[in-house]
Design a protein around this motif. Sequence first.
Motif, mmCIF file in Angstrom:
data_model
loop_
_atom_site.group_PDB
_atom_site.id
_atom_site.type_symbol
_atom_site.label_atom_id
_atom_site.label_comp_id
_atom_site.label_asym_id
_atom_site.label_seq_id
_atom_site.Cartn_x
_atom_site.Cartn_y
_atom_site.Cartn_z
ATOM 1 N N PRO A 1 -14.156 -33.760 52.936
ATOM 2 C CA PRO A 1 -13.364 -34.236 53.889
ATOM 3 C C PRO A 1 -11.917 -33.400 54.041
ATOM 4 C CG PRO A 1 -13.967 -35.729 52.250
ATOM 5 C CD PRO A 1 -14.368 -34.307 51.758
ATOM 6 N N ASP A 2 -11.314 -33.630 55.173
ATOM 7 C CA ASP A 2 -10.225 -32.861 55.786
ATOM 8 C C ASP A 2 -9.030 -32.906 54.405
ATOM 9 O OD1 ASP A 2 -11.196 -32.311 58.044
ATOM 10 O OD2 ASP A 2 -10.150 -33.992 59.132
ATOM 11 N N GLU A 3 -9.016 -34.257 53.881
ATOM 12 C CA GLU A 3 -8.093 -34.392 52.823
ATOM 13 C C GLU A 3 -8.200 -33.045 51.679
ATOM 14 O OE1 GLU A 3 -9.837 -36.774 53.657
ATOM 15 O OE2 GLU A 3 -8.382 -38.152 54.625
ATOM 16 N N TRP A 4 -9.360 -32.964 51.255
ATOM 17 C CA TRP A 4 -9.469 -31.787 50.343
ATOM 18 C C TRP A 4 -9.454 -30.461 51.099
ATOM 19 C CZ3 TRP A 4 -9.406 -32.292 45.786
ATOM 20 C CH2 TRP A 4 -9.735 -33.529 44.999
ATOM 21 N N ASN A 5 -9.641 -30.348 52.167
ATOM 22 C CA ASN A 5 -9.426 -29.010 52.978
ATOM 23 C C ASN A 5 -8.147 -28.772 52.874
ATOM 24 O OD1 ASN A 5 -12.025 -27.257 53.998
ATOM 25 N ND2 ASN A 5 -12.529 -29.499 53.841
ATOM 26 N N ARG A 6 -7.059 -29.834 53.028
ATOM 27 C CA ARG A 6 -5.650 -29.454 53.155
ATOM 28 C C ARG A 6 -5.089 -29.130 51.547
ATOM 29 N NH1 ARG A 6 -6.085 -33.462 57.238
ATOM 30 N NH2 ARG A 6 -5.412 -35.125 55.493
ATOM 31 N N ALA A 7 -5.980 -29.596 50.610
ATOM 32 C CA ALA A 7 -5.443 -29.589 49.238
ATOM 33 C C ALA A 7 -5.785 -28.395 48.313
ATOM 34 C CB ALA A 7 -5.917 -30.729 48.629
ATOM 35 N N TRP A 8 -6.655 -27.704 48.983
ATOM 36 C CA TRP A 8 -6.952 -26.596 48.074
ATOM 37 C C TRP A 8 -6.246 -25.037 48.164
ATOM 38 C CZ3 TRP A 8 -9.138 -21.566 49.226
ATOM 39 C CH2 TRP A 8 -9.246 -21.292 50.392
ATOM 40 N N ASP A 9 -6.281 -24.248 47.312
ATOM 41 C CA ASP A 9 -5.332 -23.287 47.240
ATOM 42 C C ASP A 9 -6.169 -21.981 46.676
ATOM 43 O OD1 ASP A 9 -2.646 -21.786 47.067
ATOM 44 O OD2 ASP A 9 -3.143 -21.655 45.121
ATOM 45 N N MET A 10 -5.531 -20.729 47.087
ATOM 46 C CA MET A 10 -6.258 -19.505 46.618
ATOM 47 C C MET A 10 -5.038 -18.673 46.892
ATOM 48 S SD MET A 10 -9.383 -17.212 47.812
ATOM 49 C CE MET A 10 -9.108 -16.900 49.616
ATOM 50 N N SER A 11 -4.221 -18.279 46.062
ATOM 51 C CA SER A 11 -3.020 -17.738 46.120
ATOM 52 C C SER A 11 -3.051 -16.416 45.059
ATOM 53 C CB SER A 11 -1.697 -18.507 45.913
ATOM 54 O OG SER A 11 -1.609 -19.405 46.791
ATOM 55 N N SER A 12 -2.164 -15.391 45.438
ATOM 56 C CA SER A 12 -1.901 -14.475 44.492
ATOM 57 C C SER A 12 -0.512 -14.169 44.583
ATOM 58 C CB SER A 12 -3.041 -13.220 44.513
ATOM 59 O OG SER A 12 -2.568 -12.440 45.700
ATOM 60 N N TYR A 13 -0.094 -13.741 43.441
ATOM 61 C CA TYR A 13 1.461 -13.090 43.311
ATOM 62 C C TYR A 13 1.384 -12.025 42.366
ATOM 63 C CZ TYR A 13 2.361 -18.230 44.443
ATOM 64 O OH TYR A 13 2.368 -19.215 45.013
#
Length: 199
Positions: free
Chosen positions: A132-144
């Motif tokens: 669902p869209d809610e999960w597609n707005r909640a995920w993260d793939m970040s790097s610092y």
Amino acid sequence: MTEPRDPQVRQLDARSLRGLAHPLRMQLLDALRFGGPATASQLAEKLGESSGATSYHLRQLAAHGFVEDDPERGKGRERWWKAAHRGLSFDDSLLTDADPAVRGAADMYLHEVATTQTQDLSTWLGNRSSWPDEWNRAWDMSSYTLRLTPELTRELAQKMHALIETYRDRAADADDADTAQVRLHTHTFPLTPDGERPQ
């Protein structure tokens, strides 16, 4: 004063590590930890292995205390298995153990964990359109990339872990339609300029 260890987190030592450090055993343990109790036949089908192989490796995992019988389900002919612990804790001293077999098992274990984490992320990226869209707005793939001392790096990792733990019991009932198992990976390691190794 040392903090009490979480009884649901298994501390890996040299003996137990050698009992776990096998790709199929690690896959079986993950399948039981994240998918719940299952039989050797069910796990064989899920992992694309023979039931003979899964049965053998489940018995090896049981001998080292990683899995156990599930008495609530083991009433029929098939044996049901469940994970004995919620998580595992790896001690870096295993990488410098005097026994080369232990060092090899530790290295293999860490590489299998890294491979599994990469596969987890790739699976999400391949399947996210079915969520669902809610999960597609909640995920993260970040790097610092930060410049830190070893002490500050250790402090940062400990604070991240502590923050994650505060969310462990905040979710609604597992049967709630809005919940899902959420996987968090934390990777903290030093980089060197242009791939050079420090002297």
